[in-house]
Design an enzyme around this catalytic site. Structure first.
Site, mmCIF file in Angstrom:
data_model
loop_
_atom_site.group_PDB
_atom_site.id
_atom_site.type_symbol
_atom_site.label_atom_id
_atom_site.label_comp_id
_atom_site.label_asym_id
_atom_site.label_seq_id
_atom_site.Cartn_x
_atom_site.Cartn_y
_atom_site.Cartn_z
ATOM 1 N N GLN A 220 0.916 -1.073 0.047
ATOM 2 C CA GLN A 220 -0.133 0.150 -0.208
ATOM 3 C C GLN A 220 0.800 1.486 0.161
ATOM 4 O O GLN A 220 1.680 1.920 1.050
ATOM 5 C CB GLN A 220 -1.226 -0.382 1.478
ATOM 6 C CG GLN A 220 -1.962 1.073 1.355
ATOM 7 C CD GLN A 220 -2.206 0.985 2.470
ATOM 8 O OE1 GLN A 220 -2.024 0.832 3.491
ATOM 9 N NE2 GLN A 220 -3.649 1.520 2.583
ATOM 10 N N GLU B 297 -9.870 -1.760 5.590
ATOM 11 C CA GLU B 297 -8.825 -1.576 6.521
ATOM 12 C C GLU B 297 -9.216 -1.619 7.867
ATOM 13 O O GLU B 297 -9.127 -2.128 8.515
ATOM 14 C CB GLU B 297 -8.192 -0.670 6.265
ATOM 15 C CG GLU B 297 -6.729 -0.311 6.849
ATOM 16 C CD GLU B 297 -4.992 0.274 5.804
ATOM 17 O OE1 GLU B 297 -5.847 1.340 5.264
ATOM 18 O OE2 GLU B 297 -4.669 0.537 5.636
HETATM 19 C C1 LIG Z 1 3.039 -0.887 11.665
HETATM 20 C C2 LIG Z 1 2.711 -0.436 10.551
HETATM 21 C C3 LIG Z 1 2.388 -0.052 9.589
HETATM 22 C C4 LIG Z 1 1.932 0.757 8.132
HETATM 23 N N1 LIG Z 1 2.195 0.634 7.047
HETATM 24 C C5 LIG Z 1 1.626 1.533 6.216
HETATM 25 C C6 LIG Z 1 1.754 1.668 4.609
HETATM 26 O O1 LIG Z 1 1.905 -0.196 4.242
HETATM 27 N N2 LIG Z 1 1.459 2.272 3.303
HETATM 28 C C7 LIG Z 1 1.077 3.610 3.620
HETATM 29 O O2 LIG Z 1 0.821 4.263 3.509
HETATM 30 N N3 LIG Z 1 1.077 3.514 5.055
HETATM 31 C C8 LIG Z 1 1.523 2.834 6.363
HETATM 32 N N4 LIG Z 1 1.788 3.105 7.167
HETATM 33 C C9 LIG Z 1 1.455 5.201 7.648
HETATM 34 C C10 LIG Z 1 0.569 4.852 8.559
HETATM 35 O O3 LIG Z 1 -0.023 5.052 7.747
HETATM 36 C C11 LIG Z 1 1.104 6.288 9.455
HETATM 37 O O4 LIG Z 1 1.932 6.060 9.802
HETATM 38 C C12 LIG Z 1 -0.101 7.016 10.030
HETATM 39 O O5 LIG Z 1 -1.493 7.553 9.139
HETATM 40 C C13 LIG Z 1 0.151 8.138 10.133
HETATM 41 O O6 LIG Z 1 0.541 9.154 10.258
HETATM 42 P P1 LIG Z 1 2.452 9.511 10.585
HETATM 43 O O7 LIG Z 1 2.671 9.125 10.736
HETATM 44 O O8 LIG Z 1 2.557 10.500 9.245
HETATM 45 O O9 LIG Z 1 1.800 10.435 12.061
HETATM 46 P P2 LIG Z 1 1.050 12.198 11.750
HETATM 47 O O10 LIG Z 1 0.163 11.786 10.975
HETATM 48 O O11 LIG Z 1 2.545 13.076 11.728
HETATM 49 O O12 LIG Z 1 0.623 12.240 13.550
HETATM 50 C C14 LIG Z 1 1.260 12.382 14.122
HETATM 51 C C15 LIG Z 1 0.368 12.417 15.767
HETATM 52 O O13 LIG Z 1 -1.033 13.611 15.644
HETATM 53 C C16 LIG Z 1 -1.716 13.332 15.351
HETATM 54 N N5 LIG Z 1 -2.708 14.104 14.403
HETATM 55 C C17 LIG Z 1 -2.642 13.967 13.151
HETATM 56 N N6 LIG Z 1 -3.010 14.943 12.422
HETATM 57 C C18 LIG Z 1 -4.413 14.816 13.550
HETATM 58 C C19 LIG Z 1 -6.087 15.333 13.963
HETATM 59 N N7 LIG Z 1 -6.958 16.073 12.787
HETATM 60 N N8 LIG Z 1 -6.460 15.234 15.333
HETATM 61 C C20 LIG Z 1 -6.335 14.943 16.489
HETATM 62 N N9 LIG Z 1 -4.699 14.102 16.338
HETATM 63 C C21 LIG Z 1 -3.955 14.819 14.946
HETATM 64 C C22 LIG Z 1 -2.143 11.448 15.197
HETATM 65 O O14 LIG Z 1 -3.335 10.741 15.544
HETATM 66 C C23 LIG Z 1 -0.650 10.980 15.812
HETATM 67 O O15 LIG Z 1 -0.826 10.291 16.730
HETATM 68 C C24 LIG Z 1 1.538 2.333 8.689
HETATM 69 C C25 LIG Z 1 2.360 3.157 10.167
HETATM 70 C C26 LIG Z 1 2.638 1.483 10.949
HETATM 71 C C27 LIG Z 1 2.377 2.239 12.136
#
Ligand SMILES: Cc1cc2nc3c(=O)[nH]c(=O)nc-3n(C[C@H](O)[C@H](O)[C@H](O)COP(=O)(O)OP(=O)(O)OC[C@H]3O[C@@H](n4cnc5c(N)ncnc54)[C@H](O)[C@@H]3O)c2cc1C
Length: 390
Positions: free
Chosen positions: A136, A259
């Site tokens: 993905q 998902e």
């Molecule tokens: C084990 C694992 C597998 C994954 N596999 C994939 C994959 O196969 N493909 C893929 O594309 N992605 C993958 N991901 C990525 C995952 O989708 C993202 O980590 C997730 O969407 C969060 O984005 P970020 O890490 O950029 O955190 P951020 O978006 O930077 O968020 C940081 C913190 O701020 C909080 N936050 C952000 N915006 C808001 C809001 N509007 N209101 C309240 N709180 C907020 C979040 O909840 C989080 O606690 C994976 C992640 C993990 C941990």
């Protein structure tokens, strides 16, 4: 709750027995082939992934890789109820995590909904057979929770698309052959508009996949770079755009429904963990933790009842919609609860790496992947409870 029938028919009981028998025999054979159960490595490592692929191909040969799909695509035409039964038996028997899950449980339902006949005929059988392995490609360094901030571009050129940009956190990307990703195809567009859902063979020249290690040592993540890669329209039979070009956001929302909703984490997985937790308790009783044990077990059963209710509604023609966010909150928090309790039961022994501590480390990522739980709470607040955005 809708009217819920908690009885299984004789055919469903027979299906369960057939699945259980097959799983018992074939898991034993797969373990033996790889030097015993303890010699099976994590599917998030290169060696472990290869071992798990053997398992996936065994499942496919037996007709169990994607039970609810039509037989022409490699399934056995099972009902959603039978799929739930299979999942229960799968985890009860100790079946390993499915390394094909991002294809079979995330992309495939979207291919069924939005794919052309040619796309379905090409993609689905190869996916079920674990010949094509899908990852993905949504998250980017600047687009996680705020997925609409996507900057990866796909520019229209003669006969295809030119891809530029970077994806990250691509689970098992380094071991996969194909990526389903969101790209900005309208350079003038902003946010949710002008995105397209593209299907990309990872051996396309100009695509670089770089695997990297996680804190737990496994290398199951990748970054994927697109440097002017040319994705031909006919790189896949039926084309490389899933749904309409420019409509990628709504196609992607169907994938998130799978998902977070029904398919990725079925109750069988947590019922099996709860049963193993009971075994652990029996082996080392700790009366101080008994109430938490019973509570965790009841929550696993409640998640099963909730899922049976969901299936009842879906079979009756309802759509999952924003309820998938509640579902995701439920399974991700339940998984943490079950594993934290196991570590408390193990006491100091939990410091030594073992299945429970590995499981706990992975459970901690549940509230992050598939959209963080903060985001799911926002969705539930706005779309289910009708609360104001601010
Ligand atoms: C084990 C694992 C597998 C994954 N596999 C994939 C994959 O196969 N493909 C893929 O594309 N992605 C993958 N991901 C990525 C995952 O989708 C993202 O980590 C997730 O969407 C969060 O984005 P970020 O890490 O950029 O955190 P951020 O978006 O930077 O968020 C940081 C913190 O701020 C909080 N936050 C952000 N915006 C808001 C809001 N509007 N209101 C309240 N709180 C907020 C979040 O909840 C989080 O606690 C994976 C992640 C993990 C941990």
């Amino acid at each position: 709750m809708t009217g819920l029938d908690l009885t299984w028919s004789p055919d469903e009981d027979a299906f369960r027995a057939e699945a259980a028998e097959w799983l018992e025999a074939n898991l034993a054979a797969w373990h033996a082939e790889h030097g015993g159960e303890d010699a099976i490595a994590s599917g998030d490592t290169r060696d472990g992934f290869a071992q798990h692929l053997d398992w996936e191909r065994r499942l496919h040969a037996g007709g169990w890789a994607a039970v609810s799909w039509p037989a022409e695509y490699g399934g056995r035409g099972a009902s959603l109820w039978e799929w739930l039964i299979f999942e229960e038996e799968y985890y009860r028997a100790g079946g390993p995590p499915r390394v094909t899950q991002n294809g079979i449980f995330l992309l495939a339902p979207t291919v069924f909904e939005f794919g052309t006949r040619d796309q379905q005929a090409h993609i689905l059988p190869r996916m079920a057979a674990a010949e094509d392995l899908w990852c993905q490609g949504w998250s980017e360094p600047g687009a996680g929770s705020d997925l609409a901030a996507i900057r990866c571009r796909a520019s229209r050129v003669d006969g295809g698309w030119r891809l530029d940009g970077q994806k990250t956190w691509t689970t098992r990307g380094a071991f996969c052959t194909h990526l389903f990703g969101l790209f900005r195809t309208d350079p003038e567009s902003e946010r949710h508009r002008g995105l397209s859902y593209l299907l990309v063979p990872l051996d396309t020249p100009g695509v670089t996949v770089r695997g990297f290690g996680r804190l737990d040592g496994d290398e199951g993540f990748a970054e994927v770079f697109f440097d002017g890669a040319f994705l031909a329209d006919d790189a896949l039979p039926g084309g490389v755009v899933l749904g309409e070009a420019g409509q990628g956001w709504s196609v992607a929302m169907a994938t998130t429904g799978s998902e977070r909703g029904l398919t990725l984490r079925s109750p069988g997985r947590f019922l099996a963990t709860a049963a193993r937790l009971f075994d652990l308790y029996r082996a080392r009783p700790e009366p101080r933790l008994r109430d938490r044990l019973v509570d965790a077990y009841m929550r696993a059963e409640a998640y099963q009842l909730y899922t049976l209710d969901t299936v009842t509604r879906l079979v009756g023609g309802a759509a999952m919609g924003a309820d998938s966010s509640i579902n995701k909150l439920w399974w991700s928090e339940l998984d943490v609860e079950l594993h934290e309790l196991a570590l408390d039961l193990l006491g100091a022994e939990a410091e030594v790496e073992g299945p429970w501590s590995k499981g706990w480390q992975f459970a901690l990522s549940g509230p992050i992947y598939a959209g963080t739980n903060e985001i799911q709470r926002n969705i539930a607040a706005e779309r289910l409870l009708g609360l104001p955005r601010r």
